[in-house]
Write an enzyme that holds these catalytic residues in place. Sequence first.
Site, PDB file in Angstrom:
ATOM      1  CE1 TYR A 110      -3.951   1.846  -0.184  1.00  0.00           C
ATOM      2  CE2 TYR A 110      -3.442   2.694   1.989  1.00  0.00           C
ATOM      3  CZ  TYR A 110      -4.210   2.719   0.837  1.00  0.00           C
ATOM      4  OH  TYR A 110      -5.235   3.601   0.722  1.00  0.00           O
ATOM      5  CE  LYS A 183      -7.365   2.160   1.134  1.00  0.00           C
ATOM      6  NZ  LYS A 183      -8.242   3.263   0.775  1.00  0.00           N
ATOM      7  CG  ASP A 255      -7.200   7.116  -4.169  1.00  0.00           C
ATOM      8  OD1 ASP A 255      -7.528   7.663  -3.100  1.00  0.00           O
ATOM      9  OD2 ASP A 255      -6.143   6.484  -4.298  1.00  0.00           O
ATOM     10  CG  ASP A 278     -10.234   8.591  -0.958  1.00  0.00           C
ATOM     11  OD1 ASP A 278      -9.087   8.267  -0.601  1.00  0.00           O
ATOM     12  OD2 ASP A 278     -10.788   8.111  -1.959  1.00  0.00           O
ATOM     13  CB  THR A 313     -12.421  14.864  -0.694  1.00  0.00           C
ATOM     14  OG1 THR A 313     -12.791  15.352  -1.987  1.00  0.00           O
ATOM     15  CG2 THR A 313     -13.164  13.577  -0.425  1.00  0.00           C
ATOM     16  CB  ALA A 314      -9.468  14.269   3.508  1.00  0.00           C
ATOM     17  CG  ASN A 428      -0.546  10.568   3.265  1.00  0.00           C
ATOM     18  OD1 ASN A 428      -0.935  10.763   2.130  1.00  0.00           O
ATOM     19  ND2 ASN A 428      -1.226   9.854   4.136  1.00  0.00           N
ATOM     20  CG  ASN A 473      -8.221   6.122   5.607  1.00  0.00           C
ATOM     21  OD1 ASN A 473      -7.694   6.934   6.370  1.00  0.00           O
ATOM     22  ND2 ASN A 473      -8.950   6.498   4.574  1.00  0.00           N
TER      23      ASN A 473
END
Length: 571
Positions: A110, A183, A255, A278, A313-314, A428, A473
Amino acid sequence: MPKRQYEVLPGSHGSRVKIKAHGGAVLRDPRINRGTAFTHEEREKLGLTGLLPSHVTPLEAQLHRSYMRFKNASTPLAKFSYLQGLRERNSVLFYRLLSEHLEEVMPVVYTPTIGEAIKEFSFWFQTIDGVFLSIDRPELVEASLRATEIAPEDLDILIVTDSEGILGIGDQGVGGIQICNGKKSLYTAAAGIDPDRMLSVVLDVGTDNLKLLNDELYLGERHARVRGERYDAFVASFVDAARRVFPNAMIHWEDFGANNAHRLLDTYRGEICTFNDDIQGTAAVVASAILAGVQAKREKLGQQRFVIHGAGTAGIGIADLLVDLLVKEGLTADEARKLFWVTSSRGLVTDDATQRFRDFQRPYARGIGELTDWDLDHPGLYKLADIVRNVRPTVLIGTSGQPDSFAQDIVRDMAAHVERPIIMPLSNPTALAEALPENILEWSHGRALIATGSPFQPVVRDDVTYTIAQANNALVFPGLGLGVAVCNADRVTDSMIAASAEAVASLADARRPGQSLLPSINDLRRVSATVAIAVAKAAEADGVAQEPLTNPVQQVFESMWMPNYPELVFD
């Protein structure tokens, strides 16, 4: 995608299987292939005599060999390539390696390594597990899903991307299928969701990445990214086909670009079982850390003042979930939103007629009239330092992608007015972090409660070792998916997301200096099971569970697939 060469026997939860293949076909199916671990008796019955070296190698020895090969790979991308090949050969061994060395292997399968693998997708391509749907051939969507030959009742999760907002590296075209498979790996390693009960899907709507469009090896549609009505119609055709082919599967959006992520979630969340990691996954894990921090301070959520630097968005997803939790604590939604100040690229989001903002930011716009008495560095500009000076926040959240924006004067100003400030530089990779934990601790004299988006080593200060919580997450979405599957929920409700956040927070204890705001990544199985139980109970309370919860703990435990070679049953 080849037809499955095995049958899981009823009631065995994957621990007993009947193999339908014979000879070399057995070795080509990653779910049933165990290579040199086949006993001589099994080799004879399966037609494998002479096709493998004589020595029988148990799973533990295979695991040791695989781990050493992983360690000896020279670069992170080489490690990723080795692991991808292992997954394509022997899925039990791959997931056993991932599960037993999760903290070390997860950054390879990941973030951050998968970002490089996505960029190199077309060059490295050999074969990959997933479905590619093209906007230029929408009439083939349903046929493409059916080509997997997965029975309707045998799929729990569809992990879907259009690849526009990949991991901070942007539009990556069909290479985004790799983020779905990343994921998928974590769903299995963390929550024990059977890998064969998930499917990765990329919606190929073109790309605006000029490097890809000019690369002769690029494997996706070679035109600019399609938007507007045609895009919406294509997504709708996918959702409709998915509902017909896999009626029990949760659609996990991954995403998507900011312009589409909130809109698609809002469009479909009332119609189907759907989840955006997300938005909702990030929100849940950040809310978990905040809840743990508030508990450590022996305060209530309603006593906090929140500044969110980066209202994308986050950031807005975090605010929305915190509002839900504040309402649960007793505030009205309007009262809760008054505790938030959010920033865009232009500074504080306000109702100033000259300021443009997205629809999902609108509920958090501050009235320009309430700012008339603010002490500002530059009249008319409401930057982060101004907001912190005037609001005196107790919680500072960074989702801006602006490195070092939590500058020394901002952190010192915040710490001057708050005994234990909660500060979260979440952007990040590390290069984009709003501040480094060691600096935050220095500027706050060790009083800050910190969670980050990227992993950081512990910080030692004044003989105290500070474990830095990573708001990953993976602490939330695997358990949420498991909980949905266990109760066969037909929706993912706000209460289920809130329950996941509270479940994670319940496993952390940050009252002592240096303790993490979140549980360890190495404890993901326990975390995911705890989340799954809470989510399933919330689904039942909301009336969206289609399977009764007679014994939630046992039902969750029995649903968690283990990476062990199953017992083989022969006619």
